[in-house]
Design a protein around this motif. Structure first.
Motif, mmCIF file in Angstrom:
data_model
loop_
_atom_site.group_PDB
_atom_site.id
_atom_site.type_symbol
_atom_site.label_atom_id
_atom_site.label_comp_id
_atom_site.label_asym_id
_atom_site.label_seq_id
_atom_site.Cartn_x
_atom_site.Cartn_y
_atom_site.Cartn_z
ATOM 1 N N PRO A 168 80.599 11.252 26.307
ATOM 2 C CA PRO A 168 79.726 11.413 25.152
ATOM 3 C C PRO A 168 80.216 12.406 24.106
ATOM 4 N N HIS A 169 81.028 13.362 24.490
ATOM 5 C CA HIS A 169 81.341 14.476 23.598
ATOM 6 C C HIS A 169 82.579 14.195 22.746
ATOM 7 N N ASP A 170 82.447 13.226 21.831
ATOM 8 C CA ASP A 170 83.521 12.963 20.879
ATOM 9 C C ASP A 170 83.121 13.529 19.518
ATOM 10 N N HIS A 171 83.989 13.367 18.520
ATOM 11 C CA HIS A 171 83.705 13.997 17.228
ATOM 12 C C HIS A 171 82.560 13.311 16.482
ATOM 13 N N MET A 192 75.228 15.502 15.437
ATOM 14 C CA MET A 192 74.349 16.594 15.849
ATOM 15 C C MET A 192 74.245 17.648 14.753
ATOM 16 N N ASN A 193 75.324 17.839 14.006
ATOM 17 C CA ASN A 193 75.299 18.814 12.916
ATOM 18 C C ASN A 193 74.496 18.319 11.720
ATOM 19 N N GLU A 194 74.446 17.005 11.538
ATOM 20 C CA GLU A 194 73.767 16.437 10.380
ATOM 21 C C GLU A 194 72.262 16.286 10.579
ATOM 22 N N VAL A 195 71.834 16.155 11.828
ATOM 23 C CA VAL A 195 70.408 15.933 12.082
ATOM 24 C C VAL A 195 69.615 17.172 11.706
ATOM 25 N N GLU A 196 68.630 17.019 10.892
ATOM 26 C CA GLU A 196 67.799 18.147 10.482
ATOM 27 C C GLU A 196 66.815 18.493 11.592
ATOM 28 N N SER A 197 66.438 19.741 11.626
ATOM 29 C CA SER A 197 65.574 20.214 12.707
ATOM 30 C C SER A 197 64.120 19.829 12.519
ATOM 31 N N SER A 198 63.710 19.460 11.306
ATOM 32 C CA SER A 198 62.299 19.135 11.080
ATOM 33 C C SER A 198 62.060 17.659 11.252
ATOM 34 N N ASP A 199 60.833 17.302 11.652
ATOM 35 C CA ASP A 199 60.452 15.911 11.849
ATOM 36 C C ASP A 199 59.990 15.307 10.543
ATOM 37 N N PRO A 200 59.911 13.973 10.453
ATOM 38 C CA PRO A 200 59.376 13.335 9.269
ATOM 39 C C PRO A 200 57.908 13.702 9.065
ATOM 40 N N HIS A 201 57.396 13.374 7.900
ATOM 41 C CA HIS A 201 56.007 13.674 7.567
ATOM 42 C C HIS A 201 55.070 13.044 8.583
ATOM 43 N N GLN A 202 54.117 13.847 9.067
ATOM 44 C CA GLN A 202 53.170 13.349 10.050
ATOM 45 C C GLN A 202 52.262 12.294 9.444
ATOM 46 N N SER A 205 96.081 7.965 19.260
ATOM 47 C CA SER A 205 95.320 9.186 19.504
ATOM 48 C C SER A 205 93.867 8.842 19.790
ATOM 49 N N GLU A 206 93.208 9.705 20.542
ATOM 50 C CA GLU A 206 91.811 9.474 20.899
ATOM 51 C C GLU A 206 90.919 9.487 19.657
ATOM 52 N N THR A 207 91.213 10.384 18.731
ATOM 53 C CA THR A 207 90.423 10.465 17.497
ATOM 54 C C THR A 207 90.518 9.178 16.697
ATOM 55 N N TYR A 208 91.726 8.635 16.589
ATOM 56 C CA TYR A 208 91.928 7.392 15.838
ATOM 57 C C TYR A 208 91.179 6.241 16.505
ATOM 58 N N CYS A 209 91.200 6.214 17.818
ATOM 59 C CA CYS A 209 90.501 5.160 18.556
ATOM 60 C C CYS A 209 88.995 5.251 18.327
ATOM 61 N N VAL A 210 88.453 6.451 18.389
ATOM 62 C CA VAL A 210 87.017 6.636 18.163
ATOM 63 C C VAL A 210 86.646 6.247 16.736
ATOM 64 N N ASN A 211 87.502 6.566 15.781
ATOM 65 C CA ASN A 211 87.231 6.197 14.387
ATOM 66 C C ASN A 211 87.170 4.688 14.203
ATOM 67 N N GLN A 212 87.981 3.962 14.938
ATOM 68 C CA GLN A 212 88.088 2.518 14.744
ATOM 69 C C GLN A 212 87.051 1.730 15.545
ATOM 70 N N ILE A 213 86.891 2.041 16.810
ATOM 71 C CA ILE A 213 85.975 1.250 17.648
ATOM 72 C C ILE A 213 84.810 2.081 18.182
ATOM 73 N N ARG A 214 84.644 3.311 17.675
ATOM 74 C CA ARG A 214 83.478 4.159 17.927
ATOM 75 C C ARG A 214 83.350 4.663 19.349
ATOM 76 N N MET A 215 84.405 4.600 20.121
ATOM 77 C CA MET A 215 84.411 5.159 21.479
ATOM 78 C C MET A 215 85.834 5.445 21.904
#
Length: 391
Positions: A337-340, A346-356, A57-67
């Motif tokens: 590019p659009h794999d899981h 993208m869901n984990e990245v917070e919208s705020s930047d690090p401390h200036q 499966s494509e998901t299994y392949c992405v999990n193992q070799i990241r693409m």
């Protein structure tokens, strides 16, 4: 008398021999009954294991070799066509690349990888280095600014166009875990816990890296790393009239457009309080657009776990691995590019930047008056349209 003694000795020796022979036959029969370990065809087992990933499966392949399988076979083709990686009588290119991707994707030790595919630690190490060199040869091809035209992400947004029409991306630094000798660890201790290397990266709005500089100590200021990138032969360059979005740590200078200091900037600061003047509006939209660099770093570290783990190789190799991960990332973004992994990052990245960070007096003097005026011009136009349209 002597004859009787000789006969007795011969008889004793004969009996011992007979007893020994009987015991030997008994031992041999017992050995035959012991179950033998089943024969394992290592080559067949290895091929079956790799094929189960590449043709599963494509998901299994992405999990193992990241693409995905398509991106994997495309990468193998590029490396083979350019003769950057060659097949040998002992290992095809697909297995060499498979080993490399599995290691950087999961931070797997060479001996662990060897046990999975029935290869020696030395063999895994050798072919890992071969593919690493091959991937780095793709740097100039894959990591570069593709177009100087206004990005679609800006052109298609009334919030950003035409104010940022000359912007080609965002720039920032990120810290990657580093393992260095004890005597120089102090230089590699920065704002993050432990020892790190400060990696400078420029990224376009389609999340492709356009420049990467790795290897600086974790204690180095971002502006110092940027100055080194500009000074290197064949280093970082920005097309005339174009610019990247940077944070306050870089200052406002030729090719780098930074936000106003002492003015609200982070997105969360505007959640309940809309901008009240032109500088706040500029900082809000600057921050919204510059989150691209955070998403790029987030996807990169989510896909390649080796970047967030304690390295187990030399520092020279650590630097090369960071660059190779960016090269492979750009390859994936250009194919599928659009794999899981992308969605999760993208869901984990917070919208705020690090401390200036605040600039030193010397760095603030280097601010370009021309770019301050350019920022003010954009700021005034943006605010005028905002007041007129109410949005």
């Amino acid at each position: 008398m002597k004859k009787k003694m000789k006969a007795a000795i011969f008889a004793s020796v004969a009996s011992v021999i007979l007893v020994g022979a009987a015991l030997l036959r008994k031992l041999q029969r017992r050995r035959r009954r012991l179950p033998r370990a089943p024969f394992v065809n290592h080559a067949a087992e290895r091929e079956e294991y790799i094929n189960s990933i590449l043709h599963g499966s494509e998901t299994y392949c992405v999990n193992q070799i990241r693409m995905t399988p398509i991106a994997f076979h495309r990468l193998c083709h590029i490396l083979t066509e350019g003769e950057h990686v060659r097949p040998t009588i002992h290992m095809p290119v697909t297995e060499q690349v498979f080993i490399f991707l599995h290691i950087i994707g999961h931070n797997v030790r060479f001996r662990v990888m060897g046990s999975r595919i029935y290869r020696s630690t030395e063999t895994v190490h050798r072919y890992f280095k071969v593919v690493l060199r091959g991937v780095l040869k793709l740097y100039r091809t894959l990591i570069r600014l593709r177009s100087e035209d206004t990005p679609q992400e800006i052109r298609n947004s009334r919030r950003f166009y035409p104010y940022f029409k000359d912007c080609v991306g965002a720039i920032d630094g990120t810290h990657v875990r580093a393992s260095v000798p004890l005597e120089i660890q102090g230089r590699f201790r920065g704002r993050k816990d432990g020892t790190t290397q400060n990696v400078l990266a420029a990224i376009s709005f389609d999340l492709k890296f356009t420049y990467v500089l790795a290897g600086w100590e974790g204690s180095a200021h971002d502006s110092r790393v940027l100055n080194d990138a500009f000074a290197r032969p064949g280093g970082f360059s920005i097309p005339n009239g174009k610019y990247y979005l940077g944070d306050a740590g870089y200052g406002n200078k030729n090719g780098i457009l930074s936000p106003y200091r002492s003015v609200r900037y982070h997105l969360k600061e505007f959640s309940d309080h809309p901008p009240e003047n032109e500088k706040e509006l500029f900082n809000l939209r600057h921050s919204s657009l510059r989150t691209t660099i955070e998403r790029g770093f987030g996807v990169l570290k989510k896909r390649f776990r080796v970047l967030d783990a304690e390295p187990f190789w030399s520092f020279e190799t650590q630097v090369k691995v960071v660059l190779a991960c960016c090269v492979v990332h750009n390859h994936i973004m250009g194919v599928e590019p659009h794999d899981h992994i992308m969605e999760a990052a993208m869901n984990e990245v917070e919208s705020s930047d690090p401390h200036q960070e605040t600039q030193s007096r010397r760095e603030s003097i280097e601010d370009s008056r021309l770019w301050n005026a350019k920022r003010d011009e954009i700021c005034q136009a943006m605010w005028s349209d905002y007041i007129r349209s109410g949005e």
